[in-house]
Design a protein around this motif. Structure first.
Motif, PDB file in Angstrom:
ATOM      1  N   GLU A   1      16.822  13.175  57.861  1.00  0.00           N
ATOM      2  CA  GLU A   1      17.318  14.542  57.732  1.00  0.00           C
ATOM      3  C   GLU A   1      17.645  15.082  59.117  1.00  0.00           C
ATOM      4  N   PHE A   2      18.443  16.137  59.165  1.00  0.00           N
ATOM      5  CA  PHE A   2      18.782  16.755  60.438  1.00  0.00           C
ATOM      6  C   PHE A   2      18.883  18.258  60.257  1.00  0.00           C
ATOM      7  N   GLY A   3      18.849  18.980  61.373  1.00  0.00           N
ATOM      8  CA  GLY A   3      18.952  20.433  61.275  1.00  0.00           C
ATOM      9  C   GLY A   3      18.629  21.115  62.588  1.00  0.00           C
ATOM     10  N   GLU A   4      18.119  22.334  62.502  1.00  0.00           N
ATOM     11  CA  GLU A   4      17.806  23.140  63.678  1.00  0.00           C
ATOM     12  C   GLU A   4      16.392  23.690  63.600  1.00  0.00           C
ATOM     13  N   LEU A   5      15.808  23.870  64.769  1.00  0.00           N
ATOM     14  CA  LEU A   5      14.601  24.679  64.898  1.00  0.00           C
ATOM     15  C   LEU A   5      15.024  26.108  65.160  1.00  0.00           C
ATOM     16  N   ALA A   6      14.264  27.060  64.636  1.00  0.00           N
ATOM     17  CA  ALA A   6      14.571  28.465  64.844  1.00  0.00           C
ATOM     18  C   ALA A   6      13.283  29.272  64.877  1.00  0.00           C
ATOM     19  N   VAL A   7      13.346  30.419  65.530  1.00  0.00           N
ATOM     20  CA  VAL A   7      12.220  31.349  65.597  1.00  0.00           C
ATOM     21  C   VAL A   7      12.620  32.631  64.881  1.00  0.00           C
TER      22      VAL A   7
ATOM     23  N   ALA B   1      22.888  10.869  62.386  1.00  0.00           N
ATOM     24  CA  ALA B   1      23.595   9.599  62.272  1.00  0.00           C
ATOM     25  C   ALA B   1      22.979   8.537  63.177  1.00  0.00           C
ATOM     26  N   LEU B   2      22.504   8.946  64.365  1.00  0.00           N
ATOM     27  CA  LEU B   2      21.849   8.015  65.274  1.00  0.00           C
ATOM     28  C   LEU B   2      20.591   7.442  64.629  1.00  0.00           C
ATOM     29  N   LEU B   3      19.762   8.312  64.043  1.00  0.00           N
ATOM     30  CA  LEU B   3      18.548   7.819  63.393  1.00  0.00           C
ATOM     31  C   LEU B   3      18.890   6.938  62.196  1.00  0.00           C
ATOM     32  N   LYS B   4      19.881   7.340  61.402  1.00  0.00           N
ATOM     33  CA  LYS B   4      20.244   6.556  60.230  1.00  0.00           C
ATOM     34  C   LYS B   4      20.707   5.162  60.624  1.00  0.00           C
TER      35      LYS B   4
ATOM     36  N   ALA C   1      16.786  24.726  68.997  1.00  0.00           N
ATOM     37  CA  ALA C   1      16.974  23.300  69.247  1.00  0.00           C
ATOM     38  C   ALA C   1      17.561  22.651  68.005  1.00  0.00           C
ATOM     39  N   ILE C   2      18.104  21.443  68.192  1.00  0.00           N
ATOM     40  CA  ILE C   2      18.543  20.635  67.067  1.00  0.00           C
ATOM     41  C   ILE C   2      17.554  19.484  66.906  1.00  0.00           C
ATOM     42  N   PHE C   3      17.506  18.917  65.697  1.00  0.00           N
ATOM     43  CA  PHE C   3      16.561  17.826  65.467  1.00  0.00           C
ATOM     44  C   PHE C   3      17.118  16.854  64.436  1.00  0.00           C
ATOM     45  N   ALA C   4      16.504  15.679  64.411  1.00  0.00           N
ATOM     46  CA  ALA C   4      16.661  14.719  63.322  1.00  0.00           C
ATOM     47  C   ALA C   4      15.308  14.082  63.097  1.00  0.00           C
ATOM     48  N   ARG C   5      15.055  13.700  61.846  1.00  0.00           N
ATOM     49  CA  ARG C   5      13.758  13.122  61.534  1.00  0.00           C
ATOM     50  C   ARG C   5      13.894  12.068  60.438  1.00  0.00           C
ATOM     51  N   TRP C   6      13.027  11.057  60.524  1.00  0.00           N
ATOM     52  CA  TRP C   6      12.899  10.087  59.449  1.00  0.00           C
ATOM     53  C   TRP C   6      11.491  10.201  58.890  1.00  0.00           C
TER      54      TRP C   6
END
Length: 296
Positions: free
Chosen positions: A270-276, A256-259, A288-293
């Motif tokens: 988009e947003f989501g999580e990093l995982a191993v 929401a911050l990026l939007k 971690a959590i992430f957001a990207r444009w």
């Protein structure tokens, strides 16, 4: 613009030569960095381990405080000055046991670097910036595909190691500006200079200090930094990627911050999580959590 994607995205770091999550559970994780293995705390590993014997070279035991204290205990000799690893057969760097329980790079960023490299495909010498760039593995991963990089970190030691990693990778002739500065102040100056970038990578800490004693608090300082990053991005830019570790914050909130800042541009947020992915059972350990444009 398509707006904020309602689909939760998971970016998965798979087992590979430079890093493998062997097993996890009971609040710890058992990892391999090249030919060396380690045990580190991992609060999100709430399940039980699959293996009964974790034969690690060293283990990090946290202290009793809440400020990230603790120390490494070696079961076998581990080089104090580190050992070389190689990411994707392109970026050679120095792994090392640090006082902060890390080992000189963040292996779960692998799918982030690959995604950003894909977004820059087709551009001749795109301009990219890595804020909070740490030891420069991400900077060199983007530089390897032709990006002109600006690497910013407040730590002289981290930037010095990033330069060493560039030398180890045979990339000292690449167009990289190594900047020791407070990331927020540098971004604000870039706005005043009317600079633009094709891609920006941000990996801010929860709390930190700049080279002149500046205080960074994620919840307070991230929104204005994102606003400045938006001013450095235009409709011809390709992407921005934001990761956040170890905070009580939602990936949806980051999205929401990026939007709120990038909603006027074409493309999507988009947003989501990093995982191993754990090698033993295939479990996904969130990191971690992430957001990207990005442009479509």
């Amino acid at each position: 613009m398509n707006g904020l994607s309602p689909n939760f995205v998971t970016l998965i770091s798979e087992p590979r030569t430079d890093y493998t999550l062997i097993d996890s559970g009971a609040g710890r994780k058992y990892e391999r960095y090249g030919d060396k293995s380690f045990i580190r705390p991992e609060p999100q590993a709430m399940w039980q381990p699959a293996l009964s014997d974790w034969d690690a070279d060293a283990e990090f035991i946290p202290g009793s405080d809440d400020e990230g204290g603790g120390r490494w205990y070696n079961h076998r000799p581990v080089p104090t000055d580190g050992w070389p690893l190689c990411w994707n057969d392109e970026v050679t760097f120095n792994a090392q046991c640090t006082p902060f329980r890390h080992l000189g790079f963040f292996p779960d960023m692998d799918p982030v670097w690959r995604w950003m490299r894909g977004k820059l495909t087709g551009l001749a010498e795109p301009d990219a910036m890595n804020l909070f760039g740490y030891t420069g593995v991400g900077t060199l991963a983007l530089s390897a595909v032709g990006a002109k990089m600006v690497h910013v970190d407040a730590s002289k030691k981290s930037v010095a190691q990033a330069r060493v990693n560039a030398e180890m990778s045979g990339m000292t002739d690449r167009p990289v500006r190594w900047i020791i500065d407070d990331a927020a102040k540098f971004a604000a100056r870039e706005v005043r200079r009317e600079r633009r970038y094709d891609a920006i990578l941000l990996d801010p800490p929860k709390y930190g200090r700049g080279p002149d004693g500046e205080i960074w608090r994620l919840e307070e300082d991230l929104p204005p930094l994102i606003a400045d990053c938006r001013r450095l991005i235009d409709a011809n830019s390709r992407c921005l990627f934001l990761t956040v570790y170890a905070v009580r914050m939602s990936a949806m909130a980051l999205g929401a911050l990026l939007k709120s800042h990038f909603g006027d541009l074409p493309g999507r947020v988009e947003f989501g999580e990093l995982a191993v992915r754990e090698q033993t059972r295939g479990l996904l350990l969130p990191t971690a959590i992430f957001a990207r444009w990005s442009q479509d």
